[in-house]
Enzyme design. Structure first.
Site, PDB file in Angstrom:
ATOM      1  N   HIS A 206       0.715 -15.747  -7.584  1.00  0.00           N
ATOM      2  CA  HIS A 206       1.530 -15.660  -6.359  1.00  0.00           C
ATOM      3  C   HIS A 206       1.910 -17.080  -5.945  1.00  0.00           C
ATOM      4  O   HIS A 206       1.059 -17.971  -5.963  1.00  0.00           O
ATOM      5  CB  HIS A 206       0.728 -14.985  -5.248  1.00  0.00           C
ATOM      6  CG  HIS A 206       1.539 -14.641  -4.042  1.00  0.00           C
ATOM      7  ND1 HIS A 206       1.943 -15.572  -3.113  1.00  0.00           N
ATOM      8  CD2 HIS A 206       2.048 -13.455  -3.619  1.00  0.00           C
ATOM      9  CE1 HIS A 206       2.659 -14.975  -2.164  1.00  0.00           C
ATOM     10  NE2 HIS A 206       2.737 -13.682  -2.450  1.00  0.00           N
ATOM     11  N   CYS A 244       7.370 -13.749  -5.088  1.00  0.00           N
ATOM     12  CA  CYS A 244       7.355 -13.371  -3.676  1.00  0.00           C
ATOM     13  C   CYS A 244       8.545 -14.019  -2.973  1.00  0.00           C
ATOM     14  O   CYS A 244       8.562 -15.237  -2.774  1.00  0.00           O
ATOM     15  CB  CYS A 244       6.039 -13.780  -3.022  1.00  0.00           C
ATOM     16  SG  CYS A 244       5.974 -13.357  -1.271  1.00  0.00           S
ATOM     17  N   HIS A 271       7.157  -9.205  -4.950  1.00  0.00           N
ATOM     18  CA  HIS A 271       6.983  -8.997  -3.516  1.00  0.00           C
ATOM     19  C   HIS A 271       8.356  -9.195  -2.911  1.00  0.00           C
ATOM     20  O   HIS A 271       8.948 -10.267  -3.098  1.00  0.00           O
ATOM     21  CB  HIS A 271       6.054 -10.057  -2.902  1.00  0.00           C
ATOM     22  CG  HIS A 271       4.600  -9.824  -3.174  1.00  0.00           C
ATOM     23  ND1 HIS A 271       3.617 -10.634  -2.640  1.00  0.00           N
ATOM     24  CD2 HIS A 271       3.960  -8.873  -3.897  1.00  0.00           C
ATOM     25  CE1 HIS A 271       2.427 -10.188  -3.035  1.00  0.00           C
ATOM     26  NE2 HIS A 271       2.616  -9.133  -3.803  1.00  0.00           N
ATOM     27  N   ASP A 316       6.562  -6.703   1.172  1.00  0.00           N
ATOM     28  CA  ASP A 316       5.431  -7.593   1.473  1.00  0.00           C
ATOM     29  C   ASP A 316       5.083  -7.370   2.925  1.00  0.00           C
ATOM     30  O   ASP A 316       4.995  -6.233   3.365  1.00  0.00           O
ATOM     31  CB  ASP A 316       5.815  -9.028   1.126  1.00  0.00           C
ATOM     32  CG  ASP A 316       4.609  -9.876   0.795  1.00  0.00           C
ATOM     33  OD1 ASP A 316       3.486  -9.438   1.050  1.00  0.00           O
ATOM     34  OD2 ASP A 316       4.789 -10.995   0.290  1.00  0.00           O
ATOM     35  N   HIS A 317       4.927  -8.431   3.670  1.00  0.00           N
ATOM     36  CA  HIS A 317       4.566  -8.248   5.077  1.00  0.00           C
ATOM     37  C   HIS A 317       5.679  -7.504   5.820  1.00  0.00           C
ATOM     38  O   HIS A 317       6.824  -7.529   5.404  1.00  0.00           O
ATOM     39  CB  HIS A 317       4.378  -9.611   5.752  1.00  0.00           C
ATOM     40  CG  HIS A 317       3.429 -10.488   5.025  1.00  0.00           C
ATOM     41  ND1 HIS A 317       3.479 -11.849   5.078  1.00  0.00           N
ATOM     42  CD2 HIS A 317       2.403 -10.188   4.204  1.00  0.00           C
ATOM     43  CE1 HIS A 317       2.513 -12.362   4.335  1.00  0.00           C
ATOM     44  NE2 HIS A 317       1.851 -11.366   3.788  1.00  0.00           N
ATOM     45  N   TYR A 330       0.576  -6.145   8.046  1.00  0.00           N
ATOM     46  CA  TYR A 330       0.347  -5.018   7.137  1.00  0.00           C
ATOM     47  C   TYR A 330       0.271  -3.667   7.844  1.00  0.00           C
ATOM     48  O   TYR A 330      -0.617  -2.869   7.581  1.00  0.00           O
ATOM     49  CB  TYR A 330      -0.896  -5.273   6.281  1.00  0.00           C
ATOM     50  CG  TYR A 330      -0.621  -6.279   5.184  1.00  0.00           C
ATOM     51  CD1 TYR A 330       0.002  -5.871   4.008  1.00  0.00           C
ATOM     52  CD2 TYR A 330      -0.938  -7.626   5.336  1.00  0.00           C
ATOM     53  CE1 TYR A 330       0.287  -6.785   3.005  1.00  0.00           C
ATOM     54  CE2 TYR A 330      -0.661  -8.550   4.334  1.00  0.00           C
ATOM     55  CZ  TYR A 330      -0.053  -8.111   3.178  1.00  0.00           C
ATOM     56  OH  TYR A 330       0.236  -9.002   2.186  1.00  0.00           O
TER      57      TYR A 330
HETATM   58  C1  DNO Z   1       1.993 -13.408   1.048  1.00  0.00           C
HETATM   59  C2  DNO Z   1       1.000 -12.448   0.560  1.00  0.00           C
HETATM   60  C3  DNO Z   1      -0.255 -13.210   0.083  1.00  0.00           C
HETATM   61  C4  DNO Z   1      -0.772 -12.761  -1.246  1.00  0.00           C
HETATM   62  C5  DNO Z   1      -1.826 -13.631  -1.883  1.00  0.00           C
HETATM   63  C6  DNO Z   1      -1.978 -13.301  -3.345  1.00  0.00           C
HETATM   64  O1  DNO Z   1       3.144 -13.438   0.769  1.00  0.00           O
HETATM   65  O2  DNO Z   1       1.600 -11.668  -0.395  1.00  0.00           O
HETATM   66  O3  DNO Z   1      -1.251 -13.051   1.046  1.00  0.00           O
HETATM   67  O4  DNO Z   1      -1.336 -11.515  -1.111  1.00  0.00           O
HETATM   68  O5  DNO Z   1      -1.536 -14.944  -1.766  1.00  0.00           O
HETATM   69  O6  DNO Z   1      -3.055 -13.934  -3.898  1.00  0.00           O
HETATM   70 MN    MN Z   2       3.771 -12.229  -1.120  1.00  0.00          MN
END
Ligand code: DNO
Ligand code: MN
Length: 362
Positions: A206, A244, A271, A316-317, A330
């Protein structure tokens, strides 16, 4: 595109699997054993427990996020050997239950970093926010207490055991610059990737979030150039990226569409989320809709569609909306809306490609 949804586990996530099951097109959960400390080998009984829970709802457990990397590996300490062995054993065990992708990150000390978890947006919803000036002024300890002391449950990247020894960790990183971090990452990959290959698990790093150094700690998974360099460290299809959009997109210089094109066959996991970046470098997370943030999610999804993406993807978020009480970033509602937006774009592109007329029903 195979849609998956992050779930923090029974008793650790307010969202029940039966709700996840009701989001259209979601086929599996993105999971982890959040109570196992970074560096420890994952116990098989606990892995099987999650599999059983997911099986009940017909959801798969193909994607793990994250198997966290112990700080001693990032620091390149002699003790890394044992932690790397544990990591290998965890890969083998995960392969046994059918896991296909392991997401992880290589950020020193902190995972994602924000200055506010509930920044109010003009529509009354709240979202994760990063204020540049505050980061420059703040003592990391203060931030840790604020973030880690806040939520009801432990958040990934902010696990208490990871943060308890912050002062000594900072001291240890005094001697680790970017070049050292690259070296330590290479060492880790050279050990891990052959095991991933044998077990047919794709490792997917990531990017750093935000994609720049913080508190004087080095960060290297930050740009297209560095991701290219990363893929060359060990040139194997099992050494890949979790692309991401939101993490990389916090730097306006990062062109996500270009990255999807260039790294097409090395992105086992995507992501997809939007982020609004201000001129002073602050950024806030927004809905997934292109018009709401600085990233053109339509073009990003089109780029995935153009490369014939068959990997896993998750929203993602999300924001906190409809008065939902949830883990920062989340919640169920906004991530579910995000998924429907992503499907809307994807399905339209698919139909257009197939040249179907839109008669209204199939
Ligand atoms: C942020 C999230 C992160 C991710 C970790 C993976 O964009 O996706 O918290 O889960 O960094 O290790
Ligand atoms: Mn992410």
């Amino acid at each position: 595109m195979r849609m998956v949804f992050r779930w923090y586990g029974e008793g650790n996530d307010r969202i029940p699997l039966r709700h996840i099951k009701q989001i259209p097109g979601v086929e599996g959960i993105v999971w982890a054993l959040h109570d196992v400390p970074a560096g420890a080998e994952w116990p098989m009984e606990k892995i099987l427990q999650v599999k059983e829970q997911a099986d009940k709802y017909g959801l798969h457990i193909d994607v793990v996020e994250s198997v966290n990397v112990h700080e001693d590996i990032k620091l390149g300490l002699p003790t890394r050997k044992q932690y790397i062995e544990n990591y290998k054993r965890t890969i083998e065990k995960l392969a046994k239950v059918g896991v296909k992708v392991i997401c992880y990150n290589f950020m020193p000390v902190f995972d994602w970093l924000r200055t506010e978890l509930y920044k109010e947006l003009p529509d009354g919803s709240t979202a994760l926010f990063y204020e540049h000036a505050k980061i420059d002024a703040i003592d990391p300890m203060e931030l840790v207490n604020k973030i880690a002391g806040n939520p009801e449950f432990t958040m990934p990247g902010w696990e208490p055991e990871r943060l308890q020894d912050l002062t000594s960790l900072f001291a240890a990183y005094k001697h680790v610059g970017e070049a050292d971090l690259w070296e330590n990452l290479k060492y880790f990959l050279e050990e891990i990737i052959p095991v991933a290959e044998q077990n047919e698990i794709k490792m997917a790093i990531h990017p750093d979030d935000p994609p720049w150094p913080i508190f004087g700690l080095p960060r290297i998974m930050t740009s297209q150039e560095n991701l290219r360099k990363f893929l060359q460290l060990v040139d194997s299809p099992y050494n890949g990226i979790t692309l991401c959009s939101g993490a990389l997109g916090a730097n306006p210089q990062n062109d996500i569409v270009e990255m999807v094109k260039e790294f097409a066959d090395r992105i086992p996991f995507a992501h997809i989320r939007n982020v609004k970046v201000y001129e002073n470098g602050d950024f806030v997370e927004t809905s997934h809709r292109s018009q709401d943030g600085s990233l053109d999610i339509c073009r990003i999804v089109k780029a995935y569609h153009d490369i014939g993406y068959t990997g896993y993807a998750r929203p993602d978020h999300g924001r906190h909306i409809f008065d939902e009480e949830c883990r920062p970033g989340y919640g169920l509602y906004d991530r579910a809306l995000g998924i429907m937006y992503l499907w809307g774009i994807w399905d339209t592109l698919q139909r257009t490609k197939e040249g179907e007329s839109h008669a209204g029903h199939q």
